[in-house]
Write a protein that holds these residues in place. Structure first.
Motif: not given
Length: 276
Positions: A125-150
């Motif tokens: 499971r993703v730990p509470p401190e999971h701090d991931r920055v996703t790529d693309g034109a608008t950066p975001g975060t996600s759990g274990y998705a391939d990349s962006c959150p939506v």
């Protein structure tokens, strides 16, 4: 550009990466995507992610999160339920070569998944401190998705694809082949999602990140966990080639979290240029 407002036709989260989706009539959109989306991941004993690309039987796993309890079920095997561990020791995990951490969810889940897949596996499971920055034109975060959150697709885009599949003598396909989080109806033209740069949706706001580049998972029948041939990639290759590959659907970052419900209006606040 002007198009009539759409509306949310379906909301689907995927609590365990690569496993079946869970449709809901309403959900909270967090900065990391729909609630519980890709919060868990199946890994091998070295911590490397497992996906349907190599283990299509993952599609058979029906996960359900109820508070601190995770249930897993699949045809031909007794279901299991395990208490979600959010505080245990962290272990290294690998997702597309990127290093992250995961909290192991114990032997019961591991043995169940190993039996189903025929390969020794663990569940993290993703730990509470999971701090991931996703790529693309608008950066975001996600759990274990391939990349962006939506991941968002319109019904009009699928309708066009199915028309072309039929013309090519192939069978129309359901939306679940593409594993979207949000399905939009009401847009008359296909691929409006490609042009949207900022979307107000329910209480939330999304920012365009990139096109969704498709892989072999789209060729796996999500109902039986089997590879089903070259479609839809063969037909999509005829009209949906982007610089990075074959594109269908769009990835977004979360600019403003909020509550989403099926039937909520979807309004495009800013438009961009087509990349295909």
């Amino acid at each position: 550009m002007f198009t009539a407002p759409g509306e949310i036709a379906a909301l689907i989260s995927y609590p365990v990466k690569g496993c079946a989706g869970v449709a809901t009539s309403g959900s909270t959109l967090t900065p990391a995507g729909l609630e519980h989306d890709r919060a868990f991941m199946v890994v091998d004993l070295d911590g490397t992610y497992r996906t349907q690309r190599k283990h299509p039987r993952l599609a058979l796993v029906q996960p359900h999160v109820d508070g601190d309890l995770l249930s897993l079920s699949a045809p031909g095997i007794e279901p299991v339920a395990v208490a979600v561990n959010r505080t245990g020791a962290r272990r290294p995990v690998d997702l597309f070569g990127a290093p992250f951490l995961g909290i192991d969810q114990g032997d019961i889940a591991a043995e169940w998944l190993s039996e189903l897949l025929g390969a020794r596996s663990r569940l993290v499971r993703v730990p509470p401190e999971h701090d991931r920055v996703t790529d693309g034109a608008t950066p975001g975060t996600s759990g274990y998705a391939d990349s962006c959150p939506v991941h968002l697709i319109s019904t009009a885009s699928l309708e066009l694809l199915n028309e072309r599949l039929t013309e090519n003598g192939a069978v129309p396909l359901p939306m679940n082949r593409f594993r979207p989080n949000i399905v939009i109806s009401g847009w008359e033209e296909p691929h409006v999602e490609d042009l949207a740069r900022t979307i107000s949706i329910g209480e939330a706001v999304l920012g365009y990140a990139k096109l969704a580049i498709r892989c072999a998972v789209t060729t796996i029948d999500q109902a039986d966990g089997r590879r089903a041939g070259p479609e839809p990639l063969r037909t999509l290759a005829q009209y949906r080639r982007a610089d990075d590959g074959i594109a269908f659907g769009t990835k977004f970052a979360v600019l403003q979290p909020g509550r989403l419900s099926v039937g909520d209006k979807v309004v495009v606040d800013a438009w961009g240029e087509a990349e295909i």
